[in-house]
Design a protein around this motif. Structure first.
Motif, PDB file in Angstrom:
ATOM      1  N   GLN A 167       0.827  -1.198   0.000  1.00 62.58           N
ATOM      2  CA  GLN A 167       0.000   0.000   0.000  1.00 62.58           C
ATOM      3  C   GLN A 167       0.867   1.256   0.000  1.00 62.58           C
ATOM      4  O   GLN A 167       0.596   2.218  -0.736  1.00 62.58           O
ATOM      5  N   TRP A 168       1.896   1.248   0.842  1.00 62.02           N
ATOM      6  CA  TRP A 168       2.817   2.386   0.868  1.00 62.02           C
ATOM      7  C   TRP A 168       3.471   2.578  -0.498  1.00 62.02           C
ATOM      8  O   TRP A 168       3.606   3.716  -0.984  1.00 62.02           O
ATOM      9  N   GLN A 169       3.871   1.490  -1.115  1.00 64.37           N
ATOM     10  CA  GLN A 169       4.546   1.591  -2.413  1.00 64.37           C
ATOM     11  C   GLN A 169       3.628   2.191  -3.465  1.00 64.37           C
ATOM     12  O   GLN A 169       4.040   3.058  -4.250  1.00 64.37           O
ATOM     13  N   SER A 170       2.378   1.730  -3.488  1.00 60.71           N
ATOM     14  CA  SER A 170       1.412   2.275  -4.448  1.00 60.71           C
ATOM     15  C   SER A 170       1.161   3.747  -4.191  1.00 60.71           C
ATOM     16  O   SER A 170       1.079   4.557  -5.134  1.00 60.71           O
ATOM     17  N   CYS A 171       1.032   4.088  -2.922  1.00 62.97           N
ATOM     18  CA  CYS A 171       0.803   5.485  -2.549  1.00 62.97           C
ATOM     19  C   CYS A 171       1.957   6.361  -3.005  1.00 62.97           C
ATOM     20  O   CYS A 171       1.755   7.407  -3.648  1.00 62.97           O
ATOM     21  N   GLU A 172       3.182   5.954  -2.694  1.00 62.48           N
ATOM     22  CA  GLU A 172       4.352   6.743  -3.046  1.00 62.48           C
ATOM     23  C   GLU A 172       4.515   6.867  -4.555  1.00 62.48           C
ATOM     24  O   GLU A 172       4.912   7.925  -5.073  1.00 62.48           O
ATOM     25  N   ALA A 173       4.205   5.808  -5.287  1.00 62.54           N
ATOM     26  CA  ALA A 173       4.316   5.854  -6.749  1.00 62.54           C
ATOM     27  C   ALA A 173       3.349   6.869  -7.342  1.00 62.54           C
ATOM     28  O   ALA A 173       3.695   7.631  -8.262  1.00 62.54           O
ATOM     29  N   LEU A 174       2.135   6.907  -6.817  1.00 62.37           N
ATOM     30  CA  LEU A 174       1.137   7.853  -7.313  1.00 62.37           C
ATOM     31  C   LEU A 174       1.491   9.288  -6.925  1.00 62.37           C
ATOM     32  O   LEU A 174       1.275  10.226  -7.705  1.00 62.37           O
ATOM     33  N   LEU A 175       2.027   9.474  -5.736  1.00 58.72           N
ATOM     34  CA  LEU A 175       2.442  10.822  -5.331  1.00 58.72           C
ATOM     35  C   LEU A 175       3.583  11.325  -6.208  1.00 58.72           C
ATOM     36  O   LEU A 175       3.621  12.511  -6.586  1.00 58.72           O
ATOM     37  N   LYS A 176       4.516  10.434  -6.539  1.00 58.67           N
ATOM     38  CA  LYS A 176       5.600  10.838  -7.437  1.00 58.67           C
ATOM     39  C   LYS A 176       5.071  11.171  -8.828  1.00 58.67           C
ATOM     40  O   LYS A 176       5.514  12.145  -9.466  1.00 58.67           O
ATOM     41  N   ALA A 177       4.110  10.378  -9.286  1.00 58.84           N
ATOM     42  CA  ALA A 177       3.508  10.665 -10.594  1.00 58.84           C
ATOM     43  C   ALA A 177       2.833  12.031 -10.583  1.00 58.84           C
ATOM     44  O   ALA A 177       2.909  12.791 -11.561  1.00 58.84           O
ATOM     45  N   ALA A 178       2.165  12.356  -9.472  1.00 61.03           N
ATOM     46  CA  ALA A 178       1.518  13.664  -9.342  1.00 61.03           C
ATOM     47  C   ALA A 178       2.545  14.786  -9.420  1.00 61.03           C
ATOM     48  O   ALA A 178       2.332  15.801 -10.111  1.00 61.03           O
TER      49      ALA A 178
END
Length: 399
Positions: free
Chosen positions: A196-207
């Motif tokens: 979950q953390w990994q998915s969250c961080e990936a999306l924040l970086k994409a943003a």
């Protein structure tokens, strides 16, 4: 008791007001919470039938407390986005634009509303409402439907790719952050799974990548999105500086100030209660020409949405807050403002003032203003608050 911050990050990340759900204690009977939304329409229908002779009148003692409240004070319910009738056609047009995937229509409506400088009857800028009307289906996805949030990013991505600009980048970046917090979930940090953390961080970086691809500090939406992402850094000074840059573009944006108020409370980025009090007083001084002390009241009202948070935990001046709401109601008479006032009085424990409000002016209930995870919860809390006020009025009459 769970903090209300994580569940509301989805809305704050998109530049909308947080919901009133959270961990604030609710003094409402559980049975009432389960049945209230279903029976509310029945309450109104029953009373209408009795008034117009379509059913035999039952003895008063057979009426529920909620039925007596509705009858005695002529109460009725209006949803938040129905409260300003003149705006309903525009609201419906934005909802249709969402269904049609017409982000260009949304952009035109938002930019026209922003250029107009219109402040609506609720005290909120028209462009804030335009944004809520359009994005409502995406932002109302349940917190536990992370996959739906990710799937819902597709139209945002398509808009950005076909029309790259500061506006489309900010719109897409905000949506990516919403999906990121949905991936993270609402649990305490140590209970969040690694994936979950990994998915969250990936999306924040994409943003961040999307926003940085279209840098335009003079664009209002870009500046707002850049400010919101700074909340993730955990640095008060940086967050406050980014806020000032955004706030200078529209001093009268109460939504921006209320969202900022939540984040500078001590449980998040704030250092102590003085941060919020100083901000509320400064905001009131800078907007007094159009809002009186209204900004003080609405910024302090954000306290009511946060956990098991009492007046004693703050530096809020109750008299100044009440005067602020009176100033607001004289300028912005929408039902939501009255409901915010009543909610504030309940939080302050001022049942005498709440009773005065019910006796003289409170007639329209706006459920979205009130505490609760569901519509039924919100209406139940609303009724519980008004029943407290009615008890005070009954006690006065009995003297």
């Amino acid at each position: 008791m769970r903090s209300s911050k994580i569940g509301d990050d989805r809305r704050i990340a998109a530049g909308l007001q947080p919901s009133s759900a959270g961990s604030r204690r609710m003094r409402v009977d559980r049975g009432l919470r389960k049945r209230i939304d279903m029976v509310f329409r029945d309450i109104l229908a029953t009373l209408r039938n009795r008034m117009f002779g379509r059913a035999s009148a039952a003895p008063q003692e057979l009426l529920s407390p909620e039925e007596r409240l509705v009858r005695d004070y002529d109460l009725y319910l209006v949803d938040l986005h129905d409260e300003i009738p003149a705006l309903v056609p525009q609201r419906d047009a934005l909802r249709a634009a969402w269904r049609n995937g017409d982000f260009e229509a949304y952009q035109r409506a938002f930019e026209a509303a922003r250029a107009s400088g219109v402040i609506t009857e609720s005290g909120r800028p028209l462009y804030s409402l335009v944004k809520e009307w359009f994005l409502e289906p995406f932002l109302e996805l349940p917190d536990d439907e992370a996959a739906a949030h990710v799937a819902g990013l597709e139209p945002f991505r398509a808009f950005f790719e076909r029309s790259p600009s500061a506006f489309s980048a900010a719109t897409y970046a905000d949506a990516l952050r919403v999906a990121a917090f949905a991936q993270r979930g609402t649990a305490y940090g140590h209970l969040v799974r690694a994936e979950q953390w990994q998915s969250c961080e990936a999306l924040l970086k994409a943003a961040d990548d999307v926003l940085d691809s279209q840098v335009d500090p003079d664009n209002f939406c870009w500046r707002m999105s850049d400010y919101r992402r700074s909340a993730n850094d955990g640095d008060f000074e940086t967050f406050a500086a980014r806020f000032e840059q955004a706030w200078r573009l529209d001093r009268y944006n109460i939504d921006l100030c209320r969202a900022h108020a939540r984040m500078i409370m001590p449980r998040w980025l704030g250092r102590d209660a003085q941060d919020l009090e100083n901000f509320a007083r400064r905001a009131a001084a800078l907007t007094q020409d159009r809002f009186g002390l209204g900004f003080y009241a609405l910024i302090q009202q954000a306290n009511t949405e946060v956990g098991d948070h009492a007046l004693a935990d703050t530096l809020c001046d109750p008299d100044m807050a009440k005067q602020g709401f009176e100033d607001l109601l004289s300028r912005f008479p929408a039902p939501s403002v009255m409901n915010l006032y009543a909610d504030m009085l309940e939080w302050m424990g001022d049942t005498e003032a709440l009773a005065d409000l019910l006796q003289t002016r409170f007639r329209v209930m706006v459920p979205q203003i009130w505490y609760g995870d569901t519509r039924s919860d919100k209406i139940a809390h609303l009724f519980a608050t008004l029943l407290e006020a009615a008890e005070v009025l009954e006690a006065r009459r009995a003297r």
